[in-house]
Design an enzyme around this catalytic site. Sequence first.
Site, short mmCIF file in Angstrom:
data_model
loop_
_atom_site.label_atom_id
_atom_site.label_comp_id
_atom_site.label_asym_id
_atom_site.label_seq_id
_atom_site.Cartn_x
_atom_site.Cartn_y
_atom_site.Cartn_z
N VAL A 10 -5.87 7.24 -3.24
CA VAL A 10 -5.16 6.12 -2.61
C VAL A 10 -5.31 6.22 -1.10
O VAL A 10 -5.06 7.28 -0.51
CB VAL A 10 -3.67 6.13 -2.99
CG1 VAL A 10 -2.95 4.96 -2.32
CG2 VAL A 10 -3.50 6.07 -4.50
N ALA A 11 -5.72 5.13 -0.47
CA ALA A 11 -5.87 5.12 0.98
C ALA A 11 -4.51 5.21 1.65
O ALA A 11 -3.52 4.62 1.18
CB ALA A 11 -6.59 3.85 1.43
N GLU A 69 -14.96 5.42 -7.21
CA GLU A 69 -14.23 4.24 -7.68
C GLU A 69 -15.24 3.16 -8.02
O GLU A 69 -15.59 2.33 -7.16
CB GLU A 69 -13.23 3.75 -6.64
CG GLU A 69 -12.07 4.71 -6.39
CD GLU A 69 -10.98 4.11 -5.52
OE1 GLU A 69 -11.16 2.98 -5.02
OE2 GLU A 69 -9.93 4.76 -5.35
N GLN A 120 0.83 -1.20 0.00
CA GLN A 120 0.00 0.00 0.00
C GLN A 120 0.86 1.26 0.00
O GLN A 120 0.56 2.24 -0.68
CB GLN A 120 -0.93 0.00 1.22
CG GLN A 120 -1.95 1.12 1.23
CD GLN A 120 -2.98 0.99 0.13
OE1 GLN A 120 -3.27 -0.11 -0.34
NE2 GLN A 120 -3.54 2.12 -0.28
#
Length: 239
Positions: free
Chosen positions: A151-152, A209, A122
Site C-alpha cells: 500500500v502506498a 501488482e 488512502q
Amino acid sequence: MKKQARHKKKQSYKAVARVLVTLLILITGLIAYYSIRGGDRTLLMVFHSEKQVADTSGAWNLILVDRDHYIPANYQVELTELSNGKKVDSRIYPELQQMFDDARAAGLALFVREGYRTTKEQQQIMDDRIKEYENRGCSKKEAKKKAEEYVAIPGTSEHQLGLSVDINADTSKCSSDAVYQWLDENAYKYGFVKRYPEDKTDITSINNEPWHYRYVGKDAARTMKQENLCLEEYLIKYK
C-alpha cells in the site's frame, strides 16, 4: 601561568571534539552509502528531513509519485465518473474507455476496481492493512513495514493523481490471469503501463501488482514496454 594552562586545556578539548565530530560524520556517511547501495531505502528516508514534493512542472502524464516524492498539497484534478462510480482523471478517460472496449471485444470481462482516491481514503486503506497484519501477530512496526510493501503511503499514491486504475476480472465470466495477460500485452497501445512489475520491486519498492496500471501516454508507454523500463528508469533515461 594557570590561565595559560587552562586555555591550552580548553583548546585540546575543542580539538578532540572536532576530531570526534568529523569521525561521526564520516561513519554516518559510509553507513548511508552502503545501505543505499544495498537497497535499504529506510536509511535513505531518514536523511530526508523534509518531504520531497513531486515535480509537476513537466508533462502531466509523467508525474512521478512514490515514497520519496509526495503529491503537492495544491494538486488539483478534473475527474470523470465511470459507470460503476469510480473516478479517473478526465484526460485519461478516452484511452481507458477504448482499452476496455477492445478488451471486451476480445471476450474479456473486466472492470475498474479502484480509480481516484482521496488522501483520507488512502489512509484508511493503509490503516486497514496494518491492522490486518497486527491481527496476524505482527508488531505495530512490523505490520507497518509489511503494509507499505503493498500500500502506498498516503500522499504518495498514484491513485491520488487520478492517473492509475486497478483492473480486475469478473471471474464468473473469465479468469484474472486472462485479463492480466491481455493487459500486459496490449495496455501500452493505449498509453498505460504495468506500474509495479515483478522484476522492478527493488526500484519501485512495491511488490508485484499485475492489476495496477498507470497512464503515461502512448509514446512513453511504447518505449517502456519495448525496453522493459519502469517509470523511474524511463524518467532517468529520457527526461
